[in-house]
Design a protein around this motif. Sequence first.
Motif, PDB file in Angstrom:
ATOM      1  N   VAL A 370       0.857  -1.180   0.000  1.00  0.00           N
ATOM      2  CA  VAL A 370       0.000   0.000   0.000  1.00  0.00           C
ATOM      3  C   VAL A 370       0.897   1.235   0.000  1.00  0.00           C
ATOM      4  O   VAL A 370       2.107   1.153   0.245  1.00  0.00           O
ATOM      5  N   SER A 371       0.295   2.380  -0.264  1.00  0.00           N
ATOM      6  CA  SER A 371       1.055   3.618  -0.458  1.00  0.00           C
ATOM      7  C   SER A 371       1.225   4.413   0.835  1.00  0.00           C
ATOM      8  O   SER A 371       0.439   4.283   1.767  1.00  0.00           O
ATOM      9  N   LYS A 372       2.258   5.240   0.847  1.00  0.00           N
ATOM     10  CA  LYS A 372       2.450   6.291   1.855  1.00  0.00           C
ATOM     11  C   LYS A 372       2.571   5.771   3.281  1.00  0.00           C
ATOM     12  O   LYS A 372       2.153   6.432   4.236  1.00  0.00           O
ATOM     13  N   ILE A 373       3.145   4.568   3.463  1.00  0.00           N
ATOM     14  CA  ILE A 373       3.331   4.019   4.805  1.00  0.00           C
ATOM     15  C   ILE A 373       4.179   4.971   5.636  1.00  0.00           C
ATOM     16  O   ILE A 373       5.234   5.438   5.186  1.00  0.00           O
ATOM     17  N   THR A 374       3.718   5.275   6.862  1.00  0.00           N
ATOM     18  CA  THR A 374       4.430   6.241   7.705  1.00  0.00           C
ATOM     19  C   THR A 374       5.100   5.623   8.922  1.00  0.00           C
ATOM     20  O   THR A 374       6.109   6.145   9.405  1.00  0.00           O
ATOM     21  N   TRP A 375       4.543   4.554   9.462  1.00  0.00           N
ATOM     22  CA  TRP A 375       5.011   4.044  10.754  1.00  0.00           C
ATOM     23  C   TRP A 375       6.401   3.430  10.673  1.00  0.00           C
ATOM     24  O   TRP A 375       7.116   3.362  11.677  1.00  0.00           O
ATOM     25  N   ALA A 376       6.786   2.953   9.460  1.00  0.00           N
ATOM     26  CA  ALA A 376       8.105   2.348   9.263  1.00  0.00           C
ATOM     27  C   ALA A 376       8.728   2.901   7.979  1.00  0.00           C
ATOM     28  O   ALA A 376       8.021   3.184   7.009  1.00  0.00           O
ATOM     29  N   LYS A 377      10.040   2.994   7.978  1.00  0.00           N
ATOM     30  CA  LYS A 377      10.768   3.485   6.804  1.00  0.00           C
ATOM     31  C   LYS A 377      11.093   2.354   5.833  1.00  0.00           C
ATOM     32  O   LYS A 377      11.516   2.609   4.701  1.00  0.00           O
ATOM     33  N   GLY A 378      10.883   1.134   6.272  1.00  0.00           N
ATOM     34  CA  GLY A 378      11.175  -0.020   5.436  1.00  0.00           C
ATOM     35  C   GLY A 378      11.352  -1.248   6.306  1.00  0.00           C
ATOM     36  O   GLY A 378      11.078  -1.229   7.512  1.00  0.00           O
ATOM     37  N   ILE A 379      11.825  -2.339   5.695  1.00  0.00           N
ATOM     38  CA  ILE A 379      12.092  -3.596   6.384  1.00  0.00           C
ATOM     39  C   ILE A 379      13.569  -3.924   6.201  1.00  0.00           C
ATOM     40  O   ILE A 379      14.089  -3.876   5.077  1.00  0.00           O
ATOM     41  N   ASP A 380      14.273  -4.257   7.295  1.00  0.00           N
ATOM     42  CA  ASP A 380      15.712  -4.514   7.182  1.00  0.00           C
ATOM     43  C   ASP A 380      15.982  -5.933   6.688  1.00  0.00           C
ATOM     44  O   ASP A 380      15.057  -6.711   6.422  1.00  0.00           O
ATOM     45  N   ALA A 381      17.249  -6.287   6.579  1.00  0.00           N
ATOM     46  CA  ALA A 381      17.647  -7.563   5.986  1.00  0.00           C
ATOM     47  C   ALA A 381      17.201  -8.769   6.799  1.00  0.00           C
ATOM     48  O   ALA A 381      17.142  -9.884   6.284  1.00  0.00           O
ATOM     49  N   SER A 382      16.865  -8.560   8.073  1.00  0.00           N
ATOM     50  CA  SER A 382      16.402  -9.662   8.921  1.00  0.00           C
ATOM     51  C   SER A 382      14.886  -9.790   8.920  1.00  0.00           C
ATOM     52  O   SER A 382      14.345 -10.732   9.500  1.00  0.00           O
ATOM     53  N   GLY A 383      14.213  -8.824   8.270  1.00  0.00           N
ATOM     54  CA  GLY A 383      12.759  -8.825   8.247  1.00  0.00           C
ATOM     55  C   GLY A 383      12.130  -7.953   9.307  1.00  0.00           C
ATOM     56  O   GLY A 383      10.908  -7.884   9.429  1.00  0.00           O
TER      57      GLY A 383
END
Length: 592
Positions: A370-383
């Motif tokens: 989904v678009s414009k997610i705010t709570w997280a900047k992404g998912i790291d290499a460990s998930g």
Amino acid sequence: MGMMKRTLLAGVSVLGMAFAGAAMAAGVTDADLLADGVNAKQVVTNGLGLAAHRYSPLTQINTSTVKNLVPAWSFSFGGEKQRGQQGQAVVHDGVIYITGSYSRLFAIDAKTGEKIWEYDARLPEGIMPCCDVVNRGAALFGDKVYFTTLDAQIYALEAKTGKVVWHKAIDDFKAGYSNTAAPLIVPTKANGTLIVTGVSGGEFGVVGRVEARNVDTGELVWSRPTLEGLTGTYQGKETTMTGKANETWSGDMYKTGGGATWLGGTYDPDTKMVFFGTGNPAPWNSWLRPGDNKWTSSRLAINPENGELVWGFQTTPHDGWDYDGVNEFIPFEMTKDGKTVKAGATADRNGFFYVLDRTNGKFISAMPFVSKITWAKGIDASGRPIYDEAMRPGDPTKSEDGKKGKEVFAVPSFLGGKNQMPMAYSDQSKLFYVPSNEWGMDIHNEPVVYKKGAAYLGAGFNIKPIFDDHIGSLKAIDPVAQKVVWEYKNKAPLWAGVLTTAGGLVFTGNPEGYLLAFDAKNGEVLWKFNVGTGIVAPPISWEQDGEQLVGVAAGWGGAVPLWGGEVAKTFKGINQGGSYWVFKLAPKSATK
């Protein structure tokens, strides 16, 4: 999600009379369960197969012929109980078994649409379903049909007559427990065939668990709590602890810590594991429960032989936004870089689509769906999510009045990038078809103290759209390339499940009342029909007397009109209803 702020009237048990000449279930076997994904003449599991691909091998209705689809019949659930209808039907030997709102179960002749029998559970006063009086389906095995009820009971009925064979209490509804999910029937070596269920009620401080019962007697075989520090049981004796006590929970908060398993599970005959998702930690106010709060907002793999936890993967550690991790985990074979991986995929409430190694729960990949997610900047290499700490609702004890923490605008809303509506995986296109929603919420934290049977939130919220032209979005996702292949935008939120077929089609419904058929390759709408009320249930397809049929329950309701905030105001005029619709190709059109 929150508590329904009203007391529901008790239901009334009514047994209909079987009419002469109706086809009756001859008995569902383990072989039937295991073959459900390829046997087009039946639908005996929730998900058209224990792995819940929701893929039909039928091709009579296809991209060329779907334009000739017409109603075969429609069955009314009757009465004044016109609330959300989220059930997926099961079909065996010419009989459709479909659950309705207020914990009802109907047996219907698949050829004519005539009622064979009806069972209405006797619901006591004071039940506390958070998100409408829904039920998501029944299960079949042997000569019985099984379903759970809003007062946290499980029933086994005679498939021929609807008479009660046995019934057991799952838990105490006065403490906030309920049940809405379709049971999962799983064959095992040690204990024969088991019926596996979870619990609902995460907004009341209940403790999540998965448990298995004997299909013939209802006696408990094993139980697995979802929160660390709690001990499972097997054959009446305590076994192992889930996790390590107080590793990610402080004090005794875990004893009312949520983690409800309210959406049901899937089973992988290959690895012989059951997969369940777990709900939000309680309370919503994350400042009251420091730590990752395992295993809330997670996916769990459980050995169905004994209830032992095999692995866990937490999608939202220390969840502060009600991003339940209950969404279905679908096993599939993924070919990447010339290798075949035993994978599993899930579209999480938190807005990210995950692929895991289903043998051990190891993280493979994730992407925002989904678009414009705010709570997280992404998912790291460990998930693990990379949090934007500025987007966590503020600690109310640090505010001037101590009653309301800093408000933030979080995307997605607590109703999620995807909620209860199941996605589908096409064995033909190798794509996942995900019913999603684009919305956010103003959310703040408040003080709260646990009280048995009371809502345990510690938060206030208001859902808002983030686009002017749509909220709902059906997306085709390539799990290998990690990209959206196509998208269909819908004005109102999507709350119905998805079906895909070997005829190159994708079916889903919308609140505006349409059952829609899409080209699975490009998302073009090839056909639609309005049933007169919103659709919030998963469609199915099966073969009856040489004809391919498509069936779906219709009836607007569920969490969206109850908790949708500003979003709910934009479509408050949708009519409620309660019916089951079956479609087929018009005569002489099957080959044109």
